[in-house]
Design a protein around this motif. Structure first.
Motif, PDB file in Angstrom:
ATOM      1  N   GLU A   1       0.805  -1.225   0.000  1.00 10.00           N
ATOM      2  CA  GLU A   1       0.000   0.000   0.000  1.00 10.00           C
ATOM      3  C   GLU A   1       0.834   1.270   0.000  1.00 10.00           C
TER       4      GLU A   1
ATOM      5  N   ASP B   1       2.417   4.672  -1.774  1.00  7.88           N
ATOM      6  CA  ASP B   1       2.104   5.650  -2.811  1.00  7.88           C
ATOM      7  C   ASP B   1       2.916   5.273  -4.035  1.00  7.88           C
TER       8      ASP B   1
ATOM      9  N   LYS C   1       3.617   9.559  -9.522  1.00  4.21           N
ATOM     10  CA  LYS C   1       3.993  10.929  -9.144  1.00  4.21           C
ATOM     11  C   LYS C   1       5.052  11.490 -10.084  1.00  4.21           C
TER      12      LYS C   1
ATOM     13  N   ASN D   1       9.895   5.260   0.213  1.00  5.87           N
ATOM     14  CA  ASN D   1       9.705   6.452  -0.626  1.00  5.87           C
ATOM     15  C   ASN D   1      10.819   6.666  -1.633  1.00  5.87           C
TER      16      ASN D   1
ATOM     17  N   SER E   1      -2.011   8.229   4.583  1.00  2.00           N
ATOM     18  CA  SER E   1      -0.692   7.664   4.318  1.00  2.00           C
ATOM     19  C   SER E   1      -0.226   8.258   3.002  1.00  2.00           C
ATOM     20  N   GLY E   2       0.804   9.070   3.059  1.00  2.00           N
ATOM     21  CA  GLY E   2       1.264   9.759   1.855  1.00  2.00           C
ATOM     22  C   GLY E   2       0.143  10.603   1.288  1.00  2.00           C
ATOM     23  N   ASP E   3      -0.112  10.400   0.001  1.00  2.00           N
ATOM     24  CA  ASP E   3      -1.161  11.175  -0.650  1.00  2.00           C
ATOM     25  C   ASP E   3      -2.526  10.517  -0.559  1.00  2.00           C
ATOM     26  N   GLY E   4      -2.598   9.386   0.111  1.00  2.00           N
ATOM     27  CA  GLY E   4      -3.880   8.692   0.119  1.00  2.00           C
ATOM     28  C   GLY E   4      -4.232   8.178   1.501  1.00  2.00           C
TER      29      GLY E   4
END
Ligand code: FAD
Ligand code: SF4
Ligand code: SF4
Ligand code: SF4
Lengths: 284, 428, 259, 341
Positions: free
Chosen positions: C176, C178, C183, C204, D30-33
């Motif tokens: 899960e 990003d 991006k 990240n 969480s982050g962008d979501g």
């Protein structure tokens, strides 16, 4: 098995004992097994055309057609070809060894519908394994069927599965048994040579309305065999075939055997009619 | 002529061997062969972005992966004008302590101790020293865990990156590290005393020069200047003066000399140069066991590493607190410029490691890495020569000589894959 | 198991030794590991190594001298299975990075001058399958301990291990994260074989491709996507060749040739 | 179904009161979501979160779990007691997906692993306001009367609390003092106004009417090949989809070989091996075939089997695919509409 009555975890295999095994040809072996629990062994019920999941701890599971007939309860028989990890390990099993089996799964042949009709069984290569079940069942309940034909093709005499068994059947007068090999290097082969469709000439008059065809073999075989059958004007739903797909569960959950978007081969197959095949894209 | 060969040298990281040529009682040659293949890593990073460099340079060596990463980050960040935020700084200290702990405990307990106790491997040692081996493995596992948590995985973790860290670990994980560090202290002290109780041969002893980073007023593993046992302190930008290299045909690693003389870097150099600054249990152990033989005999590197293990364990709780004190996870700091030059020096477990970079248009234009084992090579050969001479005089047989040389060599904890690729000839 | 224990050897050639170290670092598995087979050779961990016949050899590192080439051939001759572990062995590793015009000789001279070695004849680093037949590839820089022991356990039983045939993205999504590619970052996740657990994206940071390409890597689609996101051909190539030498470059070159 | 009211300021107390029903899982940032996570600090719950990256399915059949262990003697079912859990914040689309999953896992054979977890799970739904990816109105899944134990409709300073099951009723009875039994005509009006506002807010207008016929006619469309060229076979589309349940079964053995466990992991019809059989024959070798399978399954075959599409309009796949192959672009493409990615 109906959902409401299901008590046991359908994913946990039942311990079975390997009673006997011997080679059918170079890479296909015959495996005769029985549930360790005698009561279960005797009560296990199935239909010709159904399959079981064989499980080897540490490697996994794979589907295998039942080759024995429910008319002779107690023992289960399989014909297994050695092709990869799972089958390698099955081949390492010794007589008396214990392993896991669960099932039966799949729809099986529509025996009740076939009963009272003539039956033509056409098998090629490994297709002999599931169809042997249907054949033995029909012979054990001989009075419930009309004429029975067996057309069996193999690549070479050495590769023909259940050779002796079928040789013996040639002697029966309640069965028309015809064997062929694509190629005979031995020069000793007493029967036909050529692909299995050549045997169609051996069929006496076929009453298309009252005859069921059961076909199983390598993918290429279907095309030619079905074309021949259609020439006889047999209704498409009376042409039955068993198909193979990848399967991880056998009970319609894992998704791998899906065809046509929502048909789970393990639930609605592996036996399909040619009508289904035409109807659902991607079946063969 | 008689030739004694040890090849490959086992239980060292990388492929190496020792060759001794004797002409009667006279030594013709003593060589520490570096057999590891060449990788030319300094040429590979040219034309890469700084971030890519960090990912390539750390792969020079799996044991010192974080030191390489740290040295690269320091060099590159200096060149790019990046000041990392305090939280990132504390995290880097923690990861560096983790590596020191990991490497030292692997070396002392798994690789070196079997020699002294007479076993071919730590596994074989387990039968009699079951508890010690189990505890040592547990300690090493804990150290690996620190590296994994801080860098993203045990080896070549990419989390420490230009401008900080990709992600900071969870609070519970850090608190657990703090607790475990305290729990392991007892064994570390016991282990140091165990090592200190070993009988160390003295016939090859001789004074040498020691060098390490000058961390400021404390004991430490990082600094912008270099302290030499002669009393000098030199800016790390002048590293070339300290590490004049020469090429040796038997070695894929080049040898370093300081003012024409061999020198030693590593735990022994750090403890000899900075040991007086040690506090706590580590300080006590230092006072209890240190004597001036440590200045003459490389085998004491094992002792120094054991003392450092205790020191590292004592440091960890404070560093964890420093990290946790800062709630907000800082974002990665972006470069202030696309051109520049920088030298990053850190103490890898085996000694001072330099990464020197020139950056043009945001890409690496030139790179020079000086690694600790290369710096130690001359001293390793010097002590091996002394030992062979001593043993011939005592009439020792080949096997005894072989074992003794292996022990000396291994005491330096040589990191061969590191050394092969790094050192470069500077022709003037 | 009643069967006789299998003979196993671990060998390291040119590389960082990270793969053998991953094994040594697996403290909990180490004793069962030494227990379940006859470890005949493992020079990073023990000193009584011999050259006997093997059932299974794990080889780490790329081949970068003629002597190493001879050695790996000798290992091949006395083992039943040979497994390449780590990217250096599988793809040549960073040292086999395809740098195009700048020839290896020139780079060699830049580092070592005209010096010569008395004990080695260096050659440009190559994956081991250039010299010997490899039965199984276990990629990773370094390898993943779980994958290694999974593979080891399977070979001990003469089974071929089955590895995931999907990209890092799948593992990344399971975690899960990003998506960095969405991006606009240059992430190699869609091309790279899974196995690492999507470590970098979970921190990240973009996937650098250190597991090498998965079987079905859609290089063309990723390439077009990156071009759409304004990455230059130079940048893309630099990333592609970083960790797996020819692993990702071969298909890219094929693609570029076709363009 | 029965409706009561609960003041917003009482919500956290309510969540505290129903603790005995299990660990609380809710959407957190969480982050962008957003992701569904176990929450102990209720202020971390994002009440306005629309879709979590991975839907509730991870709590009913985790991405990887042990089916059973085995040793030389045979297999041993796990005797580990699974924790009870309360999933908070499911919107109508996900509740529809939950109904599909419930049905799927009990059809023909009950999946014991799913059932075990499902029986220990309570579900609290939450009303939502669509964004530009939501199209549950098109799939007719924007309301639900089923699939939850409790459902909260946000009407400003209070929620209407719908009680959908006896379990839900038990939860409310834990803290009767926190709810207001009396729902007034005024509340009804507010509710109707809210519905109107919500319905007029759907920006993504997709039309799935007659989709099965279109799919049927598009079986040989070149579109599939075009998409196949682009698809990365990453499986993201299936991983995020609340109605995708496929799995793989893999045995893990310990080094000695005798002991180990059988594990189940999420699989995806977008992966190469999905339809491969022994000997290497692959029934869906081409990526285009796999894409076709996925979309036929969602938009055609499922409708044939159950009378409704297997897509609930949650919009997850619309944000997930790096190359913009999703239910929106595919449907638009097939219908010859302008494609907005
Ligand atoms: C309904 C049905 C009946 C079958 N009946 C027989 C039979 O009577 N005799 C016989 O020899 N074979 C039969 N098969 C095929 C048999 O299942 C495969 O040969 C077997 O799975 C091969 O496994 P493997 O690990 O040895 O092969 P590998 O090639 O090593 O398989 C690799 C992987 O693919 C999976 N896999 C490959 N093929 C299949 C498949 N068809 N179904 C599920 N998973 C698969 C395996 O589980 C394994 O994980 C049948 C298949 C089906 C679907
Ligand atoms: S971040 Fe990278 S690895 Fe993760 S899903 Fe996106 S492209 Fe794939
Ligand atoms: S297909 Fe896409 S929109 Fe439909 S339910 Fe699945 S993820 Fe949601
Ligand atoms: S998310 Fe997109 S690229 Fe990935 S498998 Fe699905 S359709 Fe293909």
């Amino acid at each position: 098995m109906k959902a409401e009555t299901q008590l046991q975890n359908p994913y946990e295999p039942e311990p079975m004992r390997l009673i006997r095994r011997y080679p059918l040809n170079e890479d296909v072996h015959f495996f005769q097994v029985r549930a360790v629990d005698m009561e279960k062994a005797l009560s296990l019920n199935y239909l010709p055309g159904q399959f079981m999941m064989i499980s080897i701890n540490g490697i996994g599971e794979a589907p295998f057609s039942i080759s024995s007939t429910p008319s002779r309860p107690g023992l289960l028989e399989f014909g297994i070809r050695k092709v990869g990890n799972m089958t390698n390990r099955i081949f390492q099993l010794k007589e008396n060894g214990i392993f896991g089996v669960r099932g039966p799964y799949g729809n099986g042949f529509p025996i009740e519908k076939i009963k009272g009709n003539d039956l033509v069984i056409i098998m090629g290569g490994l297709g002999a394994v599931p169809l042997r079940s249907l054949l033995l069942y029909a012979l054990d309940n001989r009075d419930q069927f009309g004429k029975i034909y067996l057309l069996h093709g193999a690549r070479t005499p050495d590769e023909m599965l259940f050779r002796n068994e079928f040789f013996n059947m040639m002697k029966r007068d309640d069965l028309f048994c015809h064997l062929t090999v694509d190629q005979d290097d031995t020069g000793q082969w007493p029967f036909e040579t050529g692909v299995v469709t050549r045997l169609f000439g051996k069929l006496a008059h076929i009453d298309p309305k009252n005859t069921y065809f059961a076909v199983c073999g390598p993918p290429v075989m279907y095309k030619f065999v079905v074309a021949e059958i259609l020439k006889l004007n047999v209704p498409k739903h009376q042409i039955l075939m068993t198909l193979e797909r990848r399967m991880k569960c056998g009970v319609g959950k894992c998704g791998h055997c899906i065809i046509g978007g929502y048909i789970y081969t393990c639930l609605e197959g592996p036996v399909f009619s040619y009508w289904d095949v035409l109807h659902m894209k991607g079946l063969i | 002529m008689r030739e004694i060969v040890v090849e490959p040298l086992s239980r060292v990281e990388g492929e190496g061997g020792i060759t001794v040529q004797l002409d009667g009682k006279r030594i013709k040659d003593v060589r520490f062969d570096i057999l590891e293949g060449t990788r030319l890593i300094e040429t590979l990073v040219v034309g890469k972005t700084p971030q890519e460099d960090v990912s390539i340079a750390c792969r020079i060596c799996a044991i010192c992966t974080l030191s390489h990463r740290y040295a690269a980050l320091r060099g590159l960040e200096k060149a790019l004008g990046i000041e990392i935020p305090p939280k990132a700084h504390h995290m880097r200290s923690l990861m560096h302590l983790g590596e020191c702990l990991e490497s030292n405990s692997l070396h002392v307990f798994v690789l070196a101790l079997p020699d002294f106790l007479g076993y071919p491997s730590a596994i074989a040692m387990a039968e009699k020293y079951g508890n010690e081996v189990t505890q040592a493995l547990a300690l090493k596992k804990f150290a690996n865990h620190i590296m994994e948590v801080t860098s993203g995985r045990m080896i070549h973790g990419e989390n420490p990156t230009i401008g900080g860290f990709g992600r900071y670990p969870d609070r519970e994980v850090l608190l657990n590290i703090k607790k475990q560090a305290r729990d392991f202290l007892e064994f570390a002290v016991y282990g140091t005393n165990l090592v200190a109780g070993l009988d160390i041969p003295s016939f090859f002893e001789k004074e040498t020069v020691f060098m390490c980073c000058e961390p400021g007023n404390e004991f430490g593993l990082m600094g912008d200047s270099i302290r030499i046992s002669t009393g000098e302190v030199v800016d790390c930008n002048d590293y070339k003066k300290l590490t004049n290299e020469k090429f040796c045909p038997h070695s894929a690693a080049k040898h370093c000399l300081y003012k024409g003389k061999p020198f030693t870097v590593g735990a022994l150099a750090r403890v000899n140069n900075l040991g007086e600054r040690l506090k706590g249990q580590a300080g006590k152990l230092f006072k209890k066991h240190w004597n001036d033989r440590w200045l003459k005999n490389p085998i004491y590197n094992n002792h120094a590493q054991a003392v450092e293990i205790v020191w590292a364990l004592e440091q960890i709780p404070g560093v964890v607190d420093d990290i946790l004190k800062i709630k907000e996870d800082p974002a990665l700091v972006k470069p202030a410029r696309t051109e520049g030059e920088g030298v990053g020096a850190v103490e890898a477990p085996r000694g001072t490691l330099y990464h020197h970079y020139q950056i043009k248009d945001g890409l690496i234009a030139d790179a020079n890495f000086i690694i600790p084992t290369g710096q130690n090579l001359e001293d390793i050969e010097k002590y091996m020569r002394l030992a062979v001479q001593g043993m011939i005089d005592q009439g020792a047989d080949d096997d005894a000589i072989r074992l003794q040389l292996e022990i000396i060599c291994r005491a330096y904890d040589p990191c061969i894959s590191c050394s092969t690729h790094m050192v470069r000839i500077e022709r003037v | 198991m009643s069967q006789e224990k299998k003979s196993v050897g671990l060998y390291g050639f040119t590389g960082c030794n990270g793969d053998q170290l991953v094994i040594i670092h697996s403290e909990d598995q180490l004793l069962p590991f030494f227990d379940s087979a006859n470890i005949k050779s493992f020079s990073l961990a023990k000193s009584d190594n011999d050259n006997s016949e093997l059932d299974l050899a794990f080889v780490e590192g790329s081949i970068s001298s003629q002597e190493q080439a001879e050695h790996v051939k000798a290992i091949r001759e006395r083992t039943r299975y040979l497994v390449a572990i780590g990217n250096c062995a599988c793809y040549g590793g960073i040292q086999a990075m395809e740098l195009g015009a700048k020839g290896w000789d020139q780079r060699f001279r830049k580092v070592y001058g005209d010096g010569f070695f008395i004990n080695r004849t260096p050659i440009e680093s190559k994956p081991i399958d250039v010299f010997v037949n490899v039965d199984f590839y276990l990629p990773g820089c370094p390898i993943d301990a779980r994958q290694f022991f999974y593979c080891f356990a399977h070979f001990l039983q003469d089974d071929e291990p089955v590895f995931p045939d999907y990209p890092v993205c799948a593992e990344c999504r399971w975690r899960e994260n990003d998506c960095l590619l969405l991006k606009g970052e240059l992430c190699l996740g869609p091309l790279t074989a899974a196995g690492c657990g999507a470590r970098c994206p979970s921190h990240n940071l973009t996937c650098l491709g250190c597991w090498g390409p998965m079987k079905e890597a859609n290089i063309g689609a990723e390439f077009n996507l990156l071009k759409e996101k304004d990455y230059s051909l130079e940048e893309i190539k630099r990333r592609f060749r970083m960790h797996t030498g020819s692993g990702m470059m071969k298909p890219l070159k094929k693609l570029l040739g076709a363009l | 179904m029965r409706a009561v009211k609960i003041k917003k300021e009482n919500l956290f107390d309510f969540l505290e009161a129903i603790k005995p029903f299990g660990d609380l899982w809710g959407p957190v940032k969480s982050g962008d979501g957003y992701v569904l996570e176990k929450v102990t600090d209720y202020s971390n719950i994002e009440m306005s979160a629309l879709r979590t990256r991975i839907p509730f399915k991870k709590l009913l059949f985790p991405p990887k779990f042990t089916m059973f262990k085995f040793d030389e003697k045979g297999i041993r079912s796990s005797d580990e007691e699974l924790p009870r859990q309360v999933i908070f914040g499911l919107h109508p689309c996900d509740l529809h997906a939950l109904l599909i999953m419930d049905n799927f896992h009990s059809l023909h054979y009950v999946d014991p692993y799913y059932r075990e977890r499902r029986e220990r799970t309570a579900v609290i739904g939450l009303s939502c306001f669509p964004d530009d990816r939501c199209f549950c109105k098109a799939t007719n899944t924007h309301y639900t009367e089923k699939g939850f134990d409790l459902f909260l409709t946000d009407l400003g300073d209070f929620y209407i609390l719908w009680i959908g099951s006896s379990l839900g009723d038990d939860m409310v009875r834990e803290c009767p003092e926190l709810v207001d039994e009396e729902v007034t005509h005024d509340d009804l009006e507010k509710y109707i106004a809210w519905r109107k506002k919500r319905e007029s807010n759907f920006k993504l207008k997709l039309d799935f009417t007659g989709m099965p016929s279109i799919m049927e006619l598009s079986y040989d469309s070149p579109l599939w090949d075009e998409l196949g060229e682009k698809c990365l076979s990453c499986g993201a589309c299936t991983i995020v989809c609340p109605t995708c349940p496929c799995f793989n079964v893999i045995d893990e053995v310990d080094i000695g070989g005798g002991t180990g466990e059988r594990t189940r992991r999420w699989d995806s019809c977008m992966f190469r091996e999905y339809s491969m059989v022994a000997g290497g024959h692959n029934f869906r070798e081409a990526r285009s075939e796999r894409l076709k399978l996925r979309f036929t399954h969602k938009l055609q075959a499922f409708v044939g089997a159950f009378g409704e599409a297997a897509c609930v309009g949650c919009g997850r796949c619309i944000g997930a695919c790096p190359v913009d192959i999703d239910i929106q672009t595919v449907a638009q493409n097939l219908k010859g509409e302008e494609v907005k990615a």
